[in-house]
Design a protein around this motif. Structure first.
Motif, PDB file in Angstrom:
ATOM      1  N   LYS A   1       0.823  -1.212   0.000  1.00  0.00           N
ATOM      2  CA  LYS A   1       0.000   0.000   0.000  1.00  0.00           C
ATOM      3  C   LYS A   1       0.864   1.273   0.000  1.00  0.00           C
ATOM      4  O   LYS A   1       0.350   2.379   0.009  1.00  0.00           O
ATOM      5  CB  LYS A   1      -0.923   0.014   1.220  1.00  0.00           C
ATOM      6  N   GLY A   2       2.199   1.084   0.050  1.00  0.00           N
ATOM      7  CA  GLY A   2       3.098   2.230  -0.048  1.00  0.00           C
ATOM      8  C   GLY A   2       3.719   2.701   1.250  1.00  0.00           C
ATOM      9  O   GLY A   2       4.426   3.701   1.264  1.00  0.00           O
ATOM     10  N   TYR A   3       3.481   1.973   2.343  1.00  0.00           N
ATOM     11  CA  TYR A   3       4.054   2.380   3.623  1.00  0.00           C
ATOM     12  C   TYR A   3       5.470   1.842   3.764  1.00  0.00           C
ATOM     13  O   TYR A   3       5.798   0.771   3.251  1.00  0.00           O
ATOM     14  CB  TYR A   3       3.199   1.866   4.787  1.00  0.00           C
ATOM     15  N   ASP A   4       6.315   2.570   4.458  1.00  0.00           N
ATOM     16  CA  ASP A   4       7.662   2.090   4.764  1.00  0.00           C
ATOM     17  C   ASP A   4       7.590   1.092   5.909  1.00  0.00           C
ATOM     18  O   ASP A   4       6.840   1.291   6.864  1.00  0.00           O
ATOM     19  CB  ASP A   4       8.585   3.247   5.161  1.00  0.00           C
ATOM     20  N   ILE A   5       8.386   0.026   5.806  1.00  0.00           N
ATOM     21  CA  ILE A   5       8.415  -1.028   6.819  1.00  0.00           C
ATOM     22  C   ILE A   5       9.809  -1.087   7.420  1.00  0.00           C
ATOM     23  O   ILE A   5      10.805  -1.082   6.696  1.00  0.00           O
ATOM     24  CB  ILE A   5       8.094  -2.410   6.198  1.00  0.00           C
ATOM     25  N   ILE A   6       9.873  -1.142   8.742  1.00  0.00           N
ATOM     26  CA  ILE A   6      11.136  -1.329   9.453  1.00  0.00           C
ATOM     27  C   ILE A   6      10.968  -2.555  10.339  1.00  0.00           C
ATOM     28  O   ILE A   6      10.069  -2.603  11.172  1.00  0.00           O
ATOM     29  CB  ILE A   6      11.502  -0.097  10.303  1.00  0.00           C
ATOM     30  N   ASN A   7      11.833  -3.546  10.133  1.00  0.00           N
ATOM     31  CA  ASN A   7      11.761  -4.782  10.898  1.00  0.00           C
ATOM     32  C   ASN A   7      12.813  -4.746  12.003  1.00  0.00           C
ATOM     33  O   ASN A   7      14.010  -4.706  11.720  1.00  0.00           O
ATOM     34  CB  ASN A   7      11.984  -5.979   9.968  1.00  0.00           C
ATOM     35  N   MET A   8      12.359  -4.764  13.250  1.00  0.00           N
ATOM     36  CA  MET A   8      13.274  -4.667  14.396  1.00  0.00           C
ATOM     37  C   MET A   8      14.216  -5.861  14.470  1.00  0.00           C
ATOM     38  O   MET A   8      15.385  -5.715  14.807  1.00  0.00           O
ATOM     39  CB  MET A   8      12.480  -4.533  15.696  1.00  0.00           C
ATOM     40  N   GLY A   9      13.726  -7.057  14.150  1.00  0.00           N
ATOM     41  CA  GLY A   9      14.578  -8.242  14.161  1.00  0.00           C
ATOM     42  C   GLY A   9      15.697  -8.136  13.137  1.00  0.00           C
ATOM     43  O   GLY A   9      16.835  -8.541  13.395  1.00  0.00           O
ATOM     44  N   ASN A  10      15.385  -7.581  11.963  1.00  0.00           N
ATOM     45  CA  ASN A  10      16.413  -7.415  10.935  1.00  0.00           C
ATOM     46  C   ASN A  10      17.501  -6.452  11.389  1.00  0.00           C
ATOM     47  O   ASN A  10      18.671  -6.629  11.045  1.00  0.00           O
ATOM     48  CB  ASN A  10      15.802  -6.935   9.623  1.00  0.00           C
ATOM     49  N   ILE A  11      17.116  -5.449  12.179  1.00  0.00           N
ATOM     50  CA  ILE A  11      18.105  -4.499  12.697  1.00  0.00           C
ATOM     51  C   ILE A  11      19.090  -5.232  13.600  1.00  0.00           C
ATOM     52  O   ILE A  11      20.302  -5.019  13.518  1.00  0.00           O
ATOM     53  CB  ILE A  11      17.402  -3.353  13.477  1.00  0.00           C
ATOM     54  N   VAL A  12      18.573  -6.112  14.446  1.00  0.00           N
ATOM     55  CA  VAL A  12      19.440  -6.879  15.354  1.00  0.00           C
ATOM     56  C   VAL A  12      20.290  -7.861  14.550  1.00  0.00           C
ATOM     57  O   VAL A  12      21.487  -8.021  14.819  1.00  0.00           O
ATOM     58  CB  VAL A  12      18.608  -7.597  16.437  1.00  0.00           C
ATOM     59  N   ARG A  13      19.702  -8.501  13.532  1.00  0.00           N
ATOM     60  CA  ARG A  13      20.484  -9.423  12.697  1.00  0.00           C
ATOM     61  C   ARG A  13      21.600  -8.680  11.954  1.00  0.00           C
ATOM     62  O   ARG A  13      22.718  -9.194  11.823  1.00  0.00           O
ATOM     63  CB  ARG A  13      19.569 -10.170  11.714  1.00  0.00           C
ATOM     64  N   THR A  14      21.330  -7.471  11.492  1.00  0.00           N
ATOM     65  CA  THR A  14      22.366  -6.661  10.833  1.00  0.00           C
ATOM     66  C   THR A  14      23.481  -6.325  11.810  1.00  0.00           C
ATOM     67  O   THR A  14      24.665  -6.395  11.465  1.00  0.00           O
ATOM     68  CB  THR A  14      21.753  -5.369  10.251  1.00  0.00           C
ATOM     69  N   GLU A  15      23.104  -5.973  13.040  1.00  0.00           N
ATOM     70  CA  GLU A  15      24.111  -5.672  14.063  1.00  0.00           C
ATOM     71  C   GLU A  15      24.957  -6.914  14.357  1.00  0.00           C
ATOM     72  O   GLU A  15      26.183  -6.811  14.533  1.00  0.00           O
ATOM     73  CB  GLU A  15      23.435  -5.160  15.338  1.00  0.00           C
ATOM     74  N   ALA A  16      24.330  -8.078  14.385  1.00  0.00           N
ATOM     75  CA  ALA A  16      25.069  -9.332  14.603  1.00  0.00           C
ATOM     76  C   ALA A  16      26.063  -9.557  13.465  1.00  0.00           C
ATOM     77  O   ALA A  16      27.224  -9.922  13.704  1.00  0.00           O
ATOM     78  CB  ALA A  16      24.099 -10.512  14.714  1.00  0.00           C
TER      79      ALA A  16
END
Length: 134
Positions: free
Chosen positions: A26-41
């Motif tokens: 529908k055009g909204y931006d999505i931010i996945n908190m788990g992905n942020i932690v996986r990126t930090e890992a």
């Protein structure tokens, strides 16, 4: 204009990401908190296993406060051109307090049965997902 930040919350496998995917269309931006932690890992050369990710989240919170994971997504929020941002996987009131500095926050709780959640987790197949229902 103030951003609307919709935080999806619920147990793993309840369908938060499925709902987020539908809202992305529908055009909204999505931010996945788990992905942020996986990126930090990944940045720390850690395997993205459940125990490693859990330890990393605890370490981040001990070092930077209970809202530490939400602080990691602030640049994505402030750089977003969308007036509506969906946060997939909010975990605490402290994270909500961080997000309130950047927009109006609404919570959407997603519920599903244990059987449904386990089936979603099996299909998802991430390294930190459980291998058995127990």
């Amino acid at each position: 204009m103030t951003k609307l930040i919709v935080c999806l919350t619920g147990m793993p496998g309840a369908g938060k990401s499925t709902i987020a995917d539908g809202l992305k269309k529908k055009g909204y931006d999505i931010i996945n908190m788990g992905n942020i932690v996986r990126t930090e890992a990944k940045n720390r050369n850690l395997d993205p296993t459940g125990p490693n990710l859990g330890k990393l989240m605890l370490e981040l919170r001990e070092k930077n406060g209970q809202g530490a994971v939400a602080e990691l997504v602030v640049p994505q929020i402030t750089n977003s051109k969308s007036n509506v941002i969906i946060i997939d996987g909010i975990r605490s009131n402290a994270e909500i307090d961080v997000l309130r500095k950047y927009g109006t926050v609404k919570l959407l709780a997603i519920h599903a049965s244990i059987n449904t959640r386990f089936e979603f987790l099996k299909q998802r197949g991430r390294s930190d997902d459980p291998k058995t229902k127990e």
